[in-house]
Enzyme design. Sequence first.
Site, PDB file in Angstrom:
ATOM      1  N   ASP A 131     -13.117 -11.106  -1.338  1.00 18.07           N
ATOM      2  CA  ASP A 131     -12.454 -12.395  -1.374  1.00 18.07           C
ATOM      3  C   ASP A 131     -12.884 -13.205  -0.155  1.00 18.07           C
ATOM      4  O   ASP A 131     -13.565 -12.709   0.735  1.00 18.07           O
ATOM      5  CB  ASP A 131     -10.940 -12.235  -1.439  1.00 18.07           C
ATOM      6  CG  ASP A 131     -10.368 -11.478  -0.251  1.00 18.07           C
ATOM      7  OD1 ASP A 131     -11.092 -11.275   0.733  1.00 18.07           O
ATOM      8  OD2 ASP A 131      -9.192 -11.083  -0.313  1.00 18.07           O
ATOM      9  N   SER A 132     -12.469 -14.455  -0.102  1.00 19.71           N
ATOM     10  CA  SER A 132     -12.993 -15.358   0.930  1.00 19.71           C
ATOM     11  C   SER A 132     -12.185 -15.352   2.210  1.00 19.71           C
ATOM     12  O   SER A 132     -12.629 -15.888   3.228  1.00 19.71           O
ATOM     13  CB  SER A 132     -13.016 -16.786   0.385  1.00 19.71           C
ATOM     14  OG  SER A 132     -11.681 -17.252   0.205  1.00 19.71           O
ATOM     15  N   PHE A 182      -6.740 -16.495   0.724  1.00 20.80           N
ATOM     16  CA  PHE A 182      -5.390 -16.055   0.361  1.00 20.80           C
ATOM     17  C   PHE A 182      -4.658 -15.482   1.559  1.00 20.80           C
ATOM     18  O   PHE A 182      -3.467 -15.727   1.752  1.00 20.80           O
ATOM     19  CB  PHE A 182      -5.455 -15.013  -0.760  1.00 20.80           C
ATOM     20  CG  PHE A 182      -4.094 -14.535  -1.208  1.00 20.80           C
ATOM     21  CD1 PHE A 182      -3.352 -15.271  -2.118  1.00 20.80           C
ATOM     22  CD2 PHE A 182      -3.554 -13.358  -0.708  1.00 20.80           C
ATOM     23  CE1 PHE A 182      -2.092 -14.846  -2.527  1.00 20.80           C
ATOM     24  CE2 PHE A 182      -2.297 -12.927  -1.105  1.00 20.80           C
ATOM     25  CZ  PHE A 182      -1.570 -13.663  -2.014  1.00 20.80           C
ATOM     26  N   GLN A 217      -8.462 -24.106  -9.011  1.00 17.58           N
ATOM     27  CA  GLN A 217      -7.097 -24.259  -8.515  1.00 17.58           C
ATOM     28  C   GLN A 217      -6.414 -25.396  -9.278  1.00 17.58           C
ATOM     29  O   GLN A 217      -6.923 -25.868 -10.274  1.00 17.58           O
ATOM     30  CB  GLN A 217      -7.109 -24.515  -7.000  1.00 17.58           C
ATOM     31  CG  GLN A 217      -7.540 -23.326  -6.153  1.00 17.58           C
ATOM     32  CD  GLN A 217      -6.497 -22.215  -6.108  1.00 17.58           C
ATOM     33  OE1 GLN A 217      -5.392 -22.342  -6.639  1.00 17.58           O
ATOM     34  NE2 GLN A 217      -6.847 -21.110  -5.458  1.00 17.58           N
ATOM     35  N   ASP A 276      -8.247  -8.037 -10.801  1.00 18.81           N
ATOM     36  CA  ASP A 276      -7.906  -7.187  -9.671  1.00 18.81           C
ATOM     37  C   ASP A 276      -6.430  -7.353  -9.389  1.00 18.81           C
ATOM     38  O   ASP A 276      -5.828  -8.371  -9.730  1.00 18.81           O
ATOM     39  CB  ASP A 276      -8.714  -7.553  -8.421  1.00 18.81           C
ATOM     40  CG  ASP A 276      -8.089  -8.739  -7.682  1.00 18.81           C
ATOM     41  OD1 ASP A 276      -7.429  -8.504  -6.652  1.00 18.81           O
ATOM     42  OD2 ASP A 276      -8.240  -9.883  -8.149  1.00 18.81           O
ATOM     43  N   CYS A 323      -2.570  11.194 -20.980  1.00 18.89           N
ATOM     44  CA  CYS A 323      -3.453  10.809 -19.873  1.00 18.89           C
ATOM     45  C   CYS A 323      -4.352  11.969 -19.462  1.00 18.89           C
ATOM     46  O   CYS A 323      -3.911  13.114 -19.357  1.00 18.89           O
ATOM     47  CB  CYS A 323      -2.608  10.346 -18.684  1.00 18.89           C
ATOM     48  SG  CYS A 323      -3.585   9.852 -17.248  1.00 18.89           S
ATOM     49  N   CYS A 344      -6.026  12.068 -16.460  1.00 19.39           N
ATOM     50  CA  CYS A 344      -6.298  12.044 -15.024  1.00 19.39           C
ATOM     51  C   CYS A 344      -5.987  13.392 -14.382  1.00 19.39           C
ATOM     52  O   CYS A 344      -5.321  14.249 -14.970  1.00 19.39           O
ATOM     53  CB  CYS A 344      -5.484  10.932 -14.349  1.00 19.39           C
ATOM     54  SG  CYS A 344      -3.747  11.332 -14.039  1.00 19.39           S
ATOM     55  N   CYS A 404      -2.220  14.306 -14.207  1.00 17.19           N
ATOM     56  CA  CYS A 404      -1.579  14.710 -15.460  1.00 17.19           C
ATOM     57  C   CYS A 404      -2.231  15.934 -16.103  1.00 17.19           C
ATOM     58  O   CYS A 404      -1.535  16.771 -16.690  1.00 17.19           O
ATOM     59  CB  CYS A 404      -1.619  13.557 -16.453  1.00 17.19           C
ATOM     60  SG  CYS A 404      -0.575  12.165 -16.002  1.00 17.19           S
ATOM     61  N   HIS A 452      -3.186   8.605 -10.598  1.00 16.26           N
ATOM     62  CA  HIS A 452      -2.732   8.368 -11.965  1.00 16.26           C
ATOM     63  C   HIS A 452      -2.750   6.876 -12.324  1.00 16.26           C
ATOM     64  O   HIS A 452      -3.277   6.492 -13.370  1.00 16.26           O
ATOM     65  CB  HIS A 452      -1.321   8.920 -12.178  1.00 16.26           C
ATOM     66  CG  HIS A 452      -0.729   8.476 -13.477  1.00 16.26           C
ATOM     67  ND1 HIS A 452      -1.070   9.052 -14.683  1.00 16.26           N
ATOM     68  CD2 HIS A 452       0.122   7.445 -13.767  1.00 16.26           C
ATOM     69  CE1 HIS A 452      -0.445   8.417 -15.666  1.00 16.26           C
ATOM     70  NE2 HIS A 452       0.293   7.441 -15.132  1.00 16.26           N
TER      71      HIS A 452
END
Length: 386
Positions: free
Chosen positions: A90-91, A94, A193, A270, A308, A310, A313, A350
């Site tokens: 990111d720049s 934020f 924006q 994201d 699941c 993973c 699990c 998970h």
Amino acid sequence: MLQFDILATEGRARRGRLTLNHGVVQTPIFMPVGTYGTVKGVTPRSLEEMGAQIILGNTFHLWMRPGLDVLQQFGGLHRFENWNRPILTDSGGFQVWSLGEMRKISEEGVKFASPVNGDRLFLTPEISMQIQTILDSDIVMQFDECTPYETRGHLTTESEARFSMELSRRWAVRCKTEFARLENRNALFGIVQGGMFEHLRQESLDALVEIDFPGYAIGGVSVGEPKEEMRRIMAHTPHRLPAHKPRYLMGVGTPEDLVEGVTQGVDLFDCVMPTRNARNGHLFTRFGDLKIRNARHRSDERPLDESCGCYTCRGSTAPDGTVSGGFSRAYLHHLERCGEMLAPMLATIHNLHYYLNLMAEVRLALEQGRFAEFAARFREDRARGV
């Protein structure tokens, strides 16, 4: 370098392939967030095993620590954090926005005090491009001014949103100019924006398309607005962006948000939610969300999600074929109650696996022309609860 190929469509939803300098990303995709050069609670090897194709780095925080001298010594972020696949940064816009009254915005840039040591700093579109060039991120984000949902206790007005949007638009031009001067061979994305005002979103979009970026992001959502407001902007903006370029919805969100975003034509997502929620005992499953600290899990022998695959699990398979089972809800509840560090680690594995696998299922459904059917079943399953 950026090449984007659309492999299949269904309605506004797209199945694509994004080729970047450090590898190929199959879209739609969720990108785990690695603020300080690490996705909290998991190793790069675990990320690869669970199917992560691209991760995020945070320009602002990496500028603060470890600093540009160290990152330049390592030739960028990939070698520094031992991640050989693509990275998006990111720049810093934020993070500067989140400083609130501690920062001062002008046409030139943003002045603020370092949250690390109090040093007075100045971040401009040009400096953001310089930092991200040193990071060598595959996708570089323009420096923008994030339009808040509320300003000083009141809903952001149209004039306030316009001022913010037009400032970001002017900064976008400066970012592209500096990016070219630096001869950066990665890809620079513009950020739409305009707050909760569709006509401002359209003005921002039109201006950025005229500037001509390799890809576009939708910013200024998931900043405190009601869910229905976010969904309204999500329905308005993505499909109006150029069809032949990738579209990125920043900072969103829940599993339902991701499926809705794909429905509206988004390719990249994201959010800190899967990792942050994991550290607070909040787990995502195919059949709804689960809070492992609740007493009802104290003696439950089931895994978090029986569907699941993973490590948390299902466990793992040794070279000799021996399978070690996963962990019960009772055990994870015990770890949480005792404050053991293994609890957020297993929960993070998970949650990230769930998000990444959800996107893999979305891609397969799009390839097979059954995304609408998949999305309907997904919503039904999630509403059932655990």
